[in-house]
Motif scaffolding. Structure first.
Motif, PDB file in Angstrom:
ATOM      1  N   UNK A   1     -17.488   1.471  17.181  1.00  0.00           N
ATOM      2  CA  UNK A   1     -17.652   0.071  17.546  1.00  0.00           C
ATOM      3  C   UNK A   1     -17.548  -0.902  16.387  1.00  0.00           C
ATOM      4  N   UNK A   2     -16.998  -0.440  15.264  1.00  0.00           N
ATOM      5  CA  UNK A   2     -16.876  -1.275  14.077  1.00  0.00           C
ATOM      6  C   UNK A   2     -15.400  -1.441  13.714  1.00  0.00           C
ATOM      7  N   UNK A   3     -15.145  -2.181  12.642  1.00  0.00           N
ATOM      8  CA  UNK A   3     -13.798  -2.310  12.116  1.00  0.00           C
ATOM      9  C   UNK A   3     -13.875  -2.115  10.603  1.00  0.00           C
ATOM     10  N   UNK A   4     -12.904  -1.386  10.053  1.00  0.00           N
ATOM     11  CA  UNK A   4     -12.854  -1.150   8.616  1.00  0.00           C
ATOM     12  C   UNK A   4     -12.324  -2.400   7.928  1.00  0.00           C
ATOM     13  N   UNK A   5     -13.099  -2.903   6.965  1.00  0.00           N
ATOM     14  CA  UNK A   5     -12.720  -4.090   6.201  1.00  0.00           C
ATOM     15  C   UNK A   5     -12.247  -3.655   4.827  1.00  0.00           C
ATOM     16  N   UNK A   6     -11.034  -4.086   4.464  1.00  0.00           N
ATOM     17  CA  UNK A   6     -10.476  -3.773   3.155  1.00  0.00           C
ATOM     18  C   UNK A   6      -9.866  -5.039   2.560  1.00  0.00           C
ATOM     19  N   UNK A   7      -9.567  -4.964   1.291  1.00  0.00           N
ATOM     20  CA  UNK A   7      -8.874  -6.049   0.617  1.00  0.00           C
ATOM     21  C   UNK A   7      -7.455  -5.585   0.333  1.00  0.00           C
ATOM     22  N   UNK A   8      -6.486  -6.365   0.758  1.00  0.00           N
ATOM     23  CA  UNK A   8      -5.070  -6.038   0.566  1.00  0.00           C
ATOM     24  C   UNK A   8      -4.381  -7.278   0.033  1.00  0.00           C
ATOM     25  N   UNK A   9      -3.815  -7.170  -1.156  1.00  0.00           N
ATOM     26  CA  UNK A   9      -3.125  -8.296  -1.789  1.00  0.00           C
ATOM     27  C   UNK A   9      -3.999  -9.546  -1.827  1.00  0.00           C
ATOM     28  N   UNK A  10      -5.270  -9.357  -2.115  1.00  0.00           N
ATOM     29  CA  UNK A  10      -6.194 -10.467  -2.254  1.00  0.00           C
ATOM     30  C   UNK A  10      -6.714 -11.056  -0.958  1.00  0.00           C
ATOM     31  N   UNK A  11      -6.339 -10.480   0.163  1.00  0.00           N
ATOM     32  CA  UNK A  11      -6.782 -11.000   1.463  1.00  0.00           C
ATOM     33  C   UNK A  11      -7.692  -9.984   2.146  1.00  0.00           C
ATOM     34  N   UNK A  12      -8.716 -10.496   2.806  1.00  0.00           N
ATOM     35  CA  UNK A  12      -9.510  -9.653   3.683  1.00  0.00           C
ATOM     36  C   UNK A  12      -8.567  -9.107   4.742  1.00  0.00           C
TER      37      UNK A  12
ATOM     38  N   UNK B  94       0.801  -1.192   0.000  1.00  0.00           N
ATOM     39  CA  UNK B  94       0.000   0.000   0.000  1.00  0.00           C
ATOM     40  C   UNK B  94       0.842   1.253   0.000  1.00  0.00           C
ATOM     41  N   UNK B  95       2.097   1.126   0.231  1.00  0.00           N
ATOM     42  CA  UNK B  95       2.946   2.302   0.283  1.00  0.00           C
ATOM     43  C   UNK B  95       3.319   2.813  -1.093  1.00  0.00           C
ATOM     44  N   UNK B  96       3.183   2.017  -2.133  1.00  0.00           N
ATOM     45  CA  UNK B  96       3.556   2.425  -3.472  1.00  0.00           C
ATOM     46  C   UNK B  96       2.351   2.910  -4.262  1.00  0.00           C
ATOM     47  N   UNK B  97       1.451   3.639  -3.623  1.00  0.00           N
ATOM     48  CA  UNK B  97       0.284   4.158  -4.291  1.00  0.00           C
ATOM     49  C   UNK B  97      -0.889   3.183  -4.326  1.00  0.00           C
TER      50      UNK B  97
ATOM     51  N   UNK C 130      -3.945   1.466  -3.081  1.00  0.00           N
ATOM     52  CA  UNK C 130      -4.933   1.724  -2.051  1.00  0.00           C
ATOM     53  C   UNK C 130      -5.805   0.490  -1.886  1.00  0.00           C
ATOM     54  N   UNK C 131      -6.055   0.102  -0.654  1.00  0.00           N
ATOM     55  CA  UNK C 131      -6.898  -1.075  -0.444  1.00  0.00           C
ATOM     56  C   UNK C 131      -8.334  -0.780  -0.835  1.00  0.00           C
ATOM     57  N   UNK C 132      -8.992  -1.786  -1.364  1.00  0.00           N
ATOM     58  CA  UNK C 132     -10.404  -1.648  -1.731  1.00  0.00           C
ATOM     59  C   UNK C 132     -11.266  -1.992  -0.525  1.00  0.00           C
ATOM     60  N   UNK C 133     -12.327  -1.228  -0.315  1.00  0.00           N
ATOM     61  CA  UNK C 133     -13.258  -1.536   0.770  1.00  0.00           C
ATOM     62  C   UNK C 133     -13.929  -2.877   0.513  1.00  0.00           C
TER      63      UNK C 133
END
Length: 136
Positions: free
Chosen positions: A81-92, A1-4, A6-9
């Motif tokens: 009271x929630x958690x942000x869910x994103x996709x990073x390198x194909x993983x939740x 994520x450091x090279x531009x 951005x994780x997808x929601x």
């Protein structure tokens, strides 16, 4: 994520239906002392598996691990009271405020994931590794 990158929601309603059932386990692939990113997987006693990592969004050395927008949204979700869910390198990936993980923070993050998918956290378990070595 450091090279531009951005994780997808991720919408919790798009996750596998089995996550809403009993006996779900999140198991870390590496020790919590490995840093701001702890990879792992969600699984059931059957064959169901889903890669699921924990990301501490406030780590900023030597570079920020996420954009300011993602970090802000992770803090907002946590505050409510929630958690942000994103996709990073194909993983939740659970985007969690902080720089490192301890057992309490992992338990809270996984409990919030259970709530997001409509499951009871009483039916979920967490299996932690505490060292720095990766699992072989």
């Amino acid at each position: 994520m450091t090279d531009g990158e951005q994780p997808a929601d991720v919408d919790p309603f798009d996750l596998p239906e089995w996550l809403g059932g009993p006996d779900v386990v999140w198991e870390s692939d590496e020790g919590l002392r490995t840093g701001h990113l702890v990879s792992g997987q969600l699984r059931t006693s059957g064959v169901d598996r889903l890669r699921c990592a924990l990301l501490a969004v406030d780590e900023a050395y030597p570079v920020p691990v996420v954009s300011d927008d993602v970090r802000t949204r992770a803090h907002q979700a946590w505050r409510h009271g929630q958690v942000l869910l994103v996709s990073r390198e194909g993983a939740l990936t659970l985007a969690v405020p902080g720089r490192r993980f301890d057992a309490d923070l992992v338990l809270e993050a996984i409990a919030r994931l259970a709530m997001a998918v409509g499951a009871s956290s009483d039916d979920w378990s967490v299996l932690l590794r505490i060292g720095t070595a990766r699992r072989q």
